[in-house]
Design a protein around this motif. Structure first.
Motif, PDB file in Angstrom:
ATOM      1  N   ARG A  85     -20.231   3.463   5.332  1.00 59.35           N
ATOM      2  CA  ARG A  85     -20.458   2.480   6.397  1.00 59.35           C
ATOM      3  C   ARG A  85     -21.107   1.213   5.833  1.00 59.35           C
ATOM      4  O   ARG A  85     -20.724   0.097   6.204  1.00 59.35           O
ATOM      5  N   HIS A  86     -22.081   1.376   4.972  1.00 55.68           N
ATOM      6  CA  HIS A  86     -22.740   0.216   4.367  1.00 55.68           C
ATOM      7  C   HIS A  86     -21.764  -0.521   3.455  1.00 55.68           C
ATOM      8  O   HIS A  86     -21.740  -1.751   3.418  1.00 55.68           O
ATOM      9  N   ARG A  87     -20.951   0.210   2.719  1.00 57.40           N
ATOM     10  CA  ARG A  87     -19.940  -0.409   1.843  1.00 57.40           C
ATOM     11  C   ARG A  87     -18.973  -1.262   2.670  1.00 57.40           C
ATOM     12  O   ARG A  87     -18.624  -2.373   2.279  1.00 57.40           O
ATOM     13  N   GLU A  88     -18.541  -0.747   3.816  1.00 56.28           N
ATOM     14  CA  GLU A  88     -17.673  -1.516   4.712  1.00 56.28           C
ATOM     15  C   GLU A  88     -18.360  -2.797   5.159  1.00 56.28           C
ATOM     16  O   GLU A  88     -17.740  -3.857   5.223  1.00 56.28           O
ATOM     17  N   PHE A  89     -19.647  -2.692   5.484  1.00 57.11           N
ATOM     18  CA  PHE A  89     -20.411  -3.876   5.885  1.00 57.11           C
ATOM     19  C   PHE A  89     -20.454  -4.901   4.761  1.00 57.11           C
ATOM     20  O   PHE A  89     -20.252  -6.096   4.997  1.00 57.11           O
ATOM     21  N   SER A 149     -21.299 -22.990  10.067  1.00 60.21           N
ATOM     22  CA  SER A 149     -22.386 -22.091   9.654  1.00 60.21           C
ATOM     23  C   SER A 149     -22.887 -21.270  10.846  1.00 60.21           C
ATOM     24  O   SER A 149     -23.268 -20.105  10.673  1.00 60.21           O
ATOM     25  N   ALA A 150     -22.874 -21.843  12.043  1.00 64.66           N
ATOM     26  CA  ALA A 150     -23.247 -21.077  13.231  1.00 64.66           C
ATOM     27  C   ALA A 150     -22.245 -19.949  13.469  1.00 64.66           C
ATOM     28  O   ALA A 150     -22.636 -18.819  13.793  1.00 64.66           O
ATOM     29  N   ASP A 151     -20.955 -20.239  13.292  1.00 65.80           N
ATOM     30  CA  ASP A 151     -19.935 -19.196  13.419  1.00 65.80           C
ATOM     31  C   ASP A 151     -20.184 -18.071  12.408  1.00 65.80           C
ATOM     32  O   ASP A 151     -20.109 -16.890  12.752  1.00 65.80           O
ATOM     33  N   TYR A 152     -20.484 -18.460  11.174  1.00 61.83           N
ATOM     34  CA  TYR A 152     -20.773 -17.479  10.123  1.00 61.83           C
ATOM     35  C   TYR A 152     -21.969 -16.608  10.515  1.00 61.83           C
ATOM     36  O   TYR A 152     -21.926 -15.382  10.414  1.00 61.83           O
ATOM     37  N   MET A 153     -23.044 -17.246  10.973  1.00 55.96           N
ATOM     38  CA  MET A 153     -24.254 -16.503  11.342  1.00 55.96           C
ATOM     39  C   MET A 153     -23.987 -15.557  12.503  1.00 55.96           C
ATOM     40  O   MET A 153     -24.445 -14.408  12.490  1.00 55.96           O
ATOM     41  N   GLU A 191     -29.311  -2.019  17.099  1.00 57.13           N
ATOM     42  CA  GLU A 191     -30.725  -2.329  16.845  1.00 57.13           C
ATOM     43  C   GLU A 191     -30.810  -3.521  15.892  1.00 57.13           C
ATOM     44  O   GLU A 191     -31.127  -3.388  14.712  1.00 57.13           O
ATOM     45  N   LEU A 192     -30.532  -4.695  16.408  1.00 62.70           N
ATOM     46  CA  LEU A 192     -30.486  -5.897  15.573  1.00 62.70           C
ATOM     47  C   LEU A 192     -31.819  -6.178  14.893  1.00 62.70           C
ATOM     48  O   LEU A 192     -31.854  -6.548  13.718  1.00 62.70           O
ATOM     49  N   LEU A 193     -32.919  -5.976  15.595  1.00 65.75           N
ATOM     50  CA  LEU A 193     -34.223  -6.225  14.988  1.00 65.75           C
ATOM     51  C   LEU A 193     -34.482  -5.259  13.833  1.00 65.75           C
ATOM     52  O   LEU A 193     -34.991  -5.662  12.784  1.00 65.75           O
ATOM     53  N   SER A 194     -34.092  -4.010  13.993  1.00 67.11           N
ATOM     54  CA  SER A 194     -34.221  -3.049  12.886  1.00 67.11           C
ATOM     55  C   SER A 194     -33.376  -3.482  11.698  1.00 67.11           C
ATOM     56  O   SER A 194     -33.794  -3.351  10.543  1.00 67.11           O
ATOM     57  N   ALA A 195     -32.181  -3.996  11.971  1.00 63.03           N
ATOM     58  CA  ALA A 195     -31.310  -4.463  10.890  1.00 63.03           C
ATOM     59  C   ALA A 195     -31.952  -5.627  10.148  1.00 63.03           C
ATOM     60  O   ALA A 195     -31.918  -5.685   8.911  1.00 63.03           O
ATOM     61  N   LEU A 196     -32.565  -6.559  10.878  1.00 64.25           N
ATOM     62  CA  LEU A 196     -33.227  -7.689  10.228  1.00 64.25           C
ATOM     63  C   LEU A 196     -34.427  -7.226   9.411  1.00 64.25           C
ATOM     64  O   LEU A 196     -34.664  -7.720   8.308  1.00 64.25           O
ATOM     65  N   ILE A 197     -35.176  -6.275   9.944  1.00 60.99           N
ATOM     66  CA  ILE A 197     -36.315  -5.731   9.202  1.00 60.99           C
ATOM     67  C   ILE A 197     -35.825  -5.027   7.946  1.00 60.99           C
ATOM     68  O   ILE A 197     -36.396  -5.187   6.864  1.00 60.99           O
ATOM     69  N   SER A 198     -34.743  -4.279   8.060  1.00 61.48           N
ATOM     70  CA  SER A 198     -34.167  -3.602   6.899  1.00 61.48           C
ATOM     71  C   SER A 198     -33.744  -4.607   5.833  1.00 61.48           C
ATOM     72  O   SER A 198     -34.009  -4.409   4.643  1.00 61.48           O
ATOM     73  N   LEU A 199     -33.098  -5.686   6.260  1.00 60.26           N
ATOM     74  CA  LEU A 199     -32.709  -6.736   5.301  1.00 60.26           C
ATOM     75  C   LEU A 199     -33.923  -7.330   4.607  1.00 60.26           C
ATOM     76  O   LEU A 199     -33.900  -7.577   3.391  1.00 60.26           O
ATOM     77  N   LYS A 203     -23.383 -10.073  14.408  1.00 56.41           N
ATOM     78  CA  LYS A 203     -22.570  -9.060  15.093  1.00 56.41           C
ATOM     79  C   LYS A 203     -22.349  -7.850  14.178  1.00 56.41           C
ATOM     80  O   LYS A 203     -22.503  -6.701  14.592  1.00 56.41           O
ATOM     81  N   MET A 204     -22.022  -8.124  12.913  1.00 55.54           N
ATOM     82  CA  MET A 204     -21.824  -7.029  11.959  1.00 55.54           C
ATOM     83  C   MET A 204     -23.116  -6.245  11.746  1.00 55.54           C
ATOM     84  O   MET A 204     -23.094  -5.014  11.681  1.00 55.54           O
ATOM     85  N   LEU A 205     -24.245  -6.946  11.630  1.00 52.38           N
ATOM     86  CA  LEU A 205     -25.535  -6.272  11.463  1.00 52.38           C
ATOM     87  C   LEU A 205     -25.841  -5.387  12.665  1.00 52.38           C
ATOM     88  O   LEU A 205     -26.334  -4.268  12.502  1.00 52.38           O
ATOM     89  N   GLY A 206     -25.569  -5.896  13.847  1.00 51.05           N
ATOM     90  CA  GLY A 206     -25.783  -5.105  15.050  1.00 51.05           C
ATOM     91  C   GLY A 206     -24.943  -3.841  15.050  1.00 51.05           C
ATOM     92  O   GLY A 206     -25.419  -2.765  15.413  1.00 51.05           O
ATOM     93  N   GLU A 207     -23.700  -3.966  14.617  1.00 51.32           N
ATOM     94  CA  GLU A 207     -22.816  -2.795  14.555  1.00 51.32           C
ATOM     95  C   GLU A 207     -23.301  -1.804  13.502  1.00 51.32           C
ATOM     96  O   GLU A 207     -23.270  -0.590  13.718  1.00 51.32           O
ATOM     97  N   LEU A 208     -23.754  -2.313  12.366  1.00 52.65           N
ATOM     98  CA  LEU A 208     -24.243  -1.450  11.288  1.00 52.65           C
ATOM     99  C   LEU A 208     -25.475  -0.663  11.721  1.00 52.65           C
ATOM    100  O   LEU A 208     -25.667   0.472  11.317  1.00 52.65           O
ATOM    101  N   SER A 209     -26.290  -1.279  12.582  1.00 54.25           N
ATOM    102  CA  SER A 209     -27.551  -0.655  12.985  1.00 54.25           C
ATOM    103  C   SER A 209     -27.493  -0.076  14.405  1.00 54.25           C
ATOM    104  O   SER A 209     -28.523   0.076  15.048  1.00 54.25           O
ATOM    105  N   ASP A 210     -26.304   0.234  14.874  1.00 52.84           N
ATOM    106  CA  ASP A 210     -26.112   0.841  16.198  1.00 52.84           C
ATOM    107  C   ASP A 210     -26.794   0.040  17.308  1.00 52.84           C
ATOM    108  O   ASP A 210     -27.442   0.591  18.196  1.00 52.84           O
TER     109      ASP A 210
END
Length: 141
Positions: free
Chosen positions: A122-126, A18-22, A36-44, A27-34
């Motif tokens: 891009r979101h579809r790829e994610f 599960s840690a590997d999954y997370m 900005e990992l915190l922005s990605a988490l807020i968006s989620l 990593k994917m969220l970071g890439e999706l949000s250029d």
């Protein structure tokens, strides 16, 4: 009944998988949000809050298309900050950047992530990469 040692071993394996999954997901969220990992988490958090009522009511379950904007319930910036345990001002700054970038819109009662932001290639790829990541976790478990 399982042996305690087997339970501990299984728990360690499940924890590692599960840690590997997370980590892959983050990593994917970071890439999706250029980056900005915190922005990605807020968006989620915004997306989840916008559609939580639909899932509870057994409503919109179309997998190919996200629910339309008029079906989304807005969430306040304060509620987002509280749900994530973040300072209000930090959350507000990230939301304002997301609004300026068109990833989020202010509506009466708070903010939503509009359908148009969730239907980009891009979101579809994610989404597809996340599905593959989830399947990998499931197979591994």
């Amino acid at each position: 009944m399982s042996e305690p040692a087997n339970d501990a071993g299984g728990a360690r394996v499940a924890g590692r998988l599960s840690a590997d999954y997370m980590l892959r997901s983050l990593k994917m969220l970071g890439e999706l949000s250029d980056g900005e990992l915190l922005s990605a988490l807020i968006s989620l958090a915004i997306v989840q809050a916008n559609v939580a009522h639909l899932e509870q009511d057994g409503g919109f379950r179309e997998l190919d298309e996200p629910p339309p904007d008029e079906s989304r319930r807005p969430i306040s910036i304060l509620a987002i900050a509280n749900s994530l345990g973040l300072p209000y001002e930090t959350t507000r700054r990230h939301v304002e950047k997301m609004i300026a970038a068109g990833q989020c819109v202010r509506v009466r009662g708070g903010v939503i992530v509009p359908t148009v932001a969730l239907t980009t290639p891009r979101h579809r790829e994610f989404v597809l990469a996340n599905l593959a990541n989830l399947r990998r976790l499931y197979r591994s478990l």
